[in-house]
Write a protein that holds these residues in place. Structure first.
Motif, short mmCIF file in Angstrom:
data_model
loop_
_atom_site.label_atom_id
_atom_site.label_comp_id
_atom_site.label_asym_id
_atom_site.label_seq_id
_atom_site.Cartn_x
_atom_site.Cartn_y
_atom_site.Cartn_z
N ASP A 1 0.85 -1.20 0.00
CA ASP A 1 0.00 0.00 0.00
C ASP A 1 0.88 1.24 0.00
O ASP A 1 2.10 1.18 0.27
N THR A 2 0.27 2.36 -0.31
CA THR A 2 0.96 3.66 -0.20
C THR A 2 0.19 4.53 0.78
O THR A 2 -1.00 4.82 0.58
N LEU A 3 0.86 4.92 1.86
CA LEU A 3 0.30 5.84 2.85
C LEU A 3 0.96 7.21 2.68
O LEU A 3 1.81 7.41 1.80
N PHE A 4 0.58 8.13 3.53
CA PHE A 4 1.18 9.46 3.51
C PHE A 4 1.53 9.87 4.93
O PHE A 4 0.80 9.59 5.88
N ALA A 5 2.65 10.55 5.07
CA ALA A 5 3.11 11.03 6.38
C ALA A 5 3.17 12.55 6.39
O ALA A 5 3.56 13.17 5.39
N ILE A 6 2.76 13.14 7.51
CA ILE A 6 2.84 14.59 7.70
C ILE A 6 3.57 14.84 9.01
O ILE A 6 3.22 14.29 10.06
N VAL A 7 4.60 15.70 8.96
CA VAL A 7 5.38 16.05 10.15
C VAL A 7 4.80 17.33 10.74
O VAL A 7 4.55 18.31 10.03
N VAL A 8 4.62 17.32 12.08
CA VAL A 8 4.06 18.48 12.79
C VAL A 8 5.13 19.03 13.73
O VAL A 8 5.72 18.30 14.53
N LEU A 9 5.38 20.35 13.63
CA LEU A 9 6.30 21.05 14.52
C LEU A 9 5.61 22.31 15.02
O LEU A 9 5.49 23.29 14.31
N GLY A 10 5.13 22.24 16.26
CA GLY A 10 4.39 23.38 16.80
C GLY A 10 3.11 23.61 16.01
O GLY A 10 2.26 22.74 15.88
N ALA A 11 3.00 24.82 15.45
CA ALA A 11 1.79 25.17 14.68
C ALA A 11 1.93 24.82 13.21
O ALA A 11 1.00 25.06 12.44
N CYS A 12 3.05 24.24 12.82
CA CYS A 12 3.32 24.01 11.39
C CYS A 12 3.28 22.54 11.02
O CYS A 12 3.69 21.68 11.80
N LYS A 13 2.83 22.31 9.80
CA LYS A 13 2.79 20.95 9.24
C LYS A 13 3.56 20.92 7.93
O LYS A 13 3.52 21.88 7.16
N SER A 14 4.23 19.81 7.72
CA SER A 14 4.94 19.63 6.45
C SER A 14 3.96 19.30 5.34
O SER A 14 2.78 19.00 5.58
N ASP A 15 4.45 19.35 4.14
CA ASP A 15 3.68 18.79 3.03
C ASP A 15 3.65 17.27 3.19
O ASP A 15 4.60 16.68 3.72
N PRO A 16 2.58 16.61 2.76
CA PRO A 16 2.54 15.15 2.88
C PRO A 16 3.56 14.48 1.96
O PRO A 16 3.80 14.95 0.84
N VAL A 17 4.16 13.39 2.46
CA VAL A 17 5.10 12.61 1.64
C VAL A 17 4.63 11.16 1.63
O VAL A 17 4.02 10.68 2.61
N PRO A 18 4.88 10.43 0.53
CA PRO A 18 4.42 9.03 0.46
C PRO A 18 5.26 8.11 1.34
O PRO A 18 6.46 8.28 1.50
N VAL A 19 4.56 7.15 1.93
CA VAL A 19 5.19 6.08 2.70
C VAL A 19 4.72 4.76 2.08
O VAL A 19 3.52 4.46 2.11
N ILE A 20 5.65 4.02 1.52
CA ILE A 20 5.30 2.78 0.82
C ILE A 20 5.54 1.59 1.75
O ILE A 20 6.63 1.44 2.31
N VAL A 21 4.48 0.80 1.93
CA VAL A 21 4.61 -0.44 2.71
C VAL A 21 4.56 -1.61 1.74
O VAL A 21 3.69 -1.66 0.87
N VAL A 22 5.50 -2.52 1.91
CA VAL A 22 5.64 -3.66 0.98
C VAL A 22 5.54 -4.95 1.74
O VAL A 22 6.19 -5.15 2.78
N ALA A 23 4.71 -5.84 1.21
CA ALA A 23 4.59 -7.21 1.76
C ALA A 23 4.87 -8.19 0.63
O ALA A 23 3.95 -8.67 -0.05
N PRO A 24 6.13 -8.51 0.38
CA PRO A 24 6.47 -9.33 -0.80
C PRO A 24 5.97 -10.76 -0.67
O PRO A 24 5.89 -11.30 0.43
N GLU A 25 5.61 -11.30 -1.78
CA GLU A 25 5.18 -12.70 -1.76
C GLU A 25 6.40 -13.58 -1.42
O GLU A 25 7.52 -13.31 -1.88
N PRO A 26 6.19 -14.61 -0.62
CA PRO A 26 7.30 -15.49 -0.30
C PRO A 26 7.81 -16.23 -1.54
O PRO A 26 7.03 -16.51 -2.48
N ALA A 27 9.05 -16.48 -1.57
CA ALA A 27 9.64 -17.22 -2.71
C ALA A 27 9.13 -18.63 -2.76
O ALA A 27 8.97 -19.30 -1.74
N ARG A 28 8.83 -19.09 -3.96
CA ARG A 28 8.34 -20.48 -4.13
C ARG A 28 9.50 -21.45 -4.27
O ARG A 28 10.46 -21.18 -4.97
N VAL A 29 9.36 -22.56 -3.59
CA VAL A 29 10.38 -23.60 -3.66
C VAL A 29 9.86 -24.76 -4.51
O VAL A 29 8.79 -25.31 -4.21
N GLU A 30 10.57 -25.07 -5.59
CA GLU A 30 10.10 -26.15 -6.47
C GLU A 30 10.95 -27.41 -6.27
O GLU A 30 12.16 -27.29 -6.02
#
Length: 314
Positions: free
Chosen positions: A285-314
């Motif tokens: 999935d792709t989420l977004f992160a916002i940093v807060v410092l006092g009264a200010c907020k950053s622009d949102p940046v993407p946070v990518i979460v990866v859940a790779p498929e397990p390797a297949r053993v033949e």
């Protein structure tokens, strides 16, 4: 016009002639007539009257009253005594004289600086003087405003918009019915409104309690820089459903660059409307992160979460 003669006898055998005017004669015209005694002999053609003098009787009456003034320093105020003239005269005429003492021996004049006290006044109308009456001078203490501050986020130009109205409750300092005014200068010459757009600066505020305005207090306005946020990604092993549990807290230092006093919020959308918490259970999935410092907020940046498929053993 005078009424037909109906004279009240007032005998006088010595000069000068002294006569106490009755109280009922006040503010009326009367005629004083001299009549020879014994009466003159009509045969010799002497006039039955001698001097005839028209007299307007003045009886000025002073009225007690009160003056209020705002404190200038150390519980004292400067009074313009003439502000009481109309009430003392009560519709009459004359000149008002003010005194420090009830005996009317110590004259005082405007501007008169004092604490709360009682002075005295009388009316002078021609050669006539009124009774002396008390004039209460009341010093109204100044309300006390409270200094405060506000931070706002830099819009990219080094300036920010400040919501001054949000500070009013603090500035009122418990005087809930007071009216708050903001000024660009300590001399209260340049009023300003809300919102107020500026770079970091100090402005001034006063409160008015219906009678007096407080001394100005400092309001510190600070423009804060928008914090930076860095893109990040996180990988976790999926379960049998192809999803994984992601500890988003692991990414905070990378996203903030280890900047102190910051908070990081994670969201499903780049508008920051749909927050998510850690651990976050999801597939890739792709989420977004916002940093807060006092009264200010950053622009949102993407946070990518990866859940790779397990390797297949033949």
């Amino acid at each position: 016009a005078l009424n037909p003669p109906n004279y009240t006898p007032a005998s006088s055998v010595v000069a000068p002639f002294m006569y106490t005017i009755p109280q009922g004669w006040c503010d009326k015209d009367y005629e004083i007539v001299g009549i020879p005694n014994p009466k003159p002999d009509p045969v010799c053609c002497m006039p039955i009257y001698t001097d005839r003098i028209t007299v307007h009787v003045r009886c000025p009456k002073a009225n007690a009253t009160m003056l209020e003034a705002c404190e200038s320093n150390n519980g004292q105020a400067v009074f313009n005594l003439e502000d009481a003239d109309a009430n003392v005269l009560g519709g009459g005429s004359g000149i008002i004289e003010y005194f420090k003492d009830a005996a009317g021996t110590q004259k005082i004049f405007s501007p008169y600086t004092t604490g709360s006290t009682t002075i005295y006044a009388r009316i002078k109308d021609g050669n006539c003087f009124s009774n002396i009456v008390a004039i209460i001078l009341k010093v109204n203490l100044l309300p006390v405003a409270k200094s405060t501050s506000q931070e706002a986020c830099d819009d990219g130009s080094g300036s920010a918009s400040f919501d001054l109205k949000s500070l009013e409750k603090i500035i009122k300092n418990g005087n809930n019915s007071a009216v708050v005014s903001f000024y660009q200068d300590a001399g209260r010459n340049i009023p300003i409104g809300s919102p107020y757009y500026t770079s970091s600066t100090v402005i001034y505020a006063t409160i008015f309690d219906g009678k007096c305005e407080s001394k100005p207090v400092n309001i510190v306005l600070t423009v804060k820089q928008k914090p930076n946020a860095t893109e990040a990604s996180l990988t976790a092993c999926p379960d049998l459903n192809g999803k994984a549990s992601f500890d988003l807290n692991q990414l905070k230092s990378k996203i903030t660059g280890s900047t102190k006093d910051t908070l990081v919020g994670f969201y499903e959308d780049d508008l920051g409307l749909k927050p998510v918490s850690s651990p976050y259970y999801s597939g890739p999935d792709t989420l977004f992160a916002i940093v807060v410092l006092g009264a200010c907020k950053s622009d949102p940046v993407p946070v990518i979460v990866v859940a790779p498929e397990p390797a297949r053993v033949e």
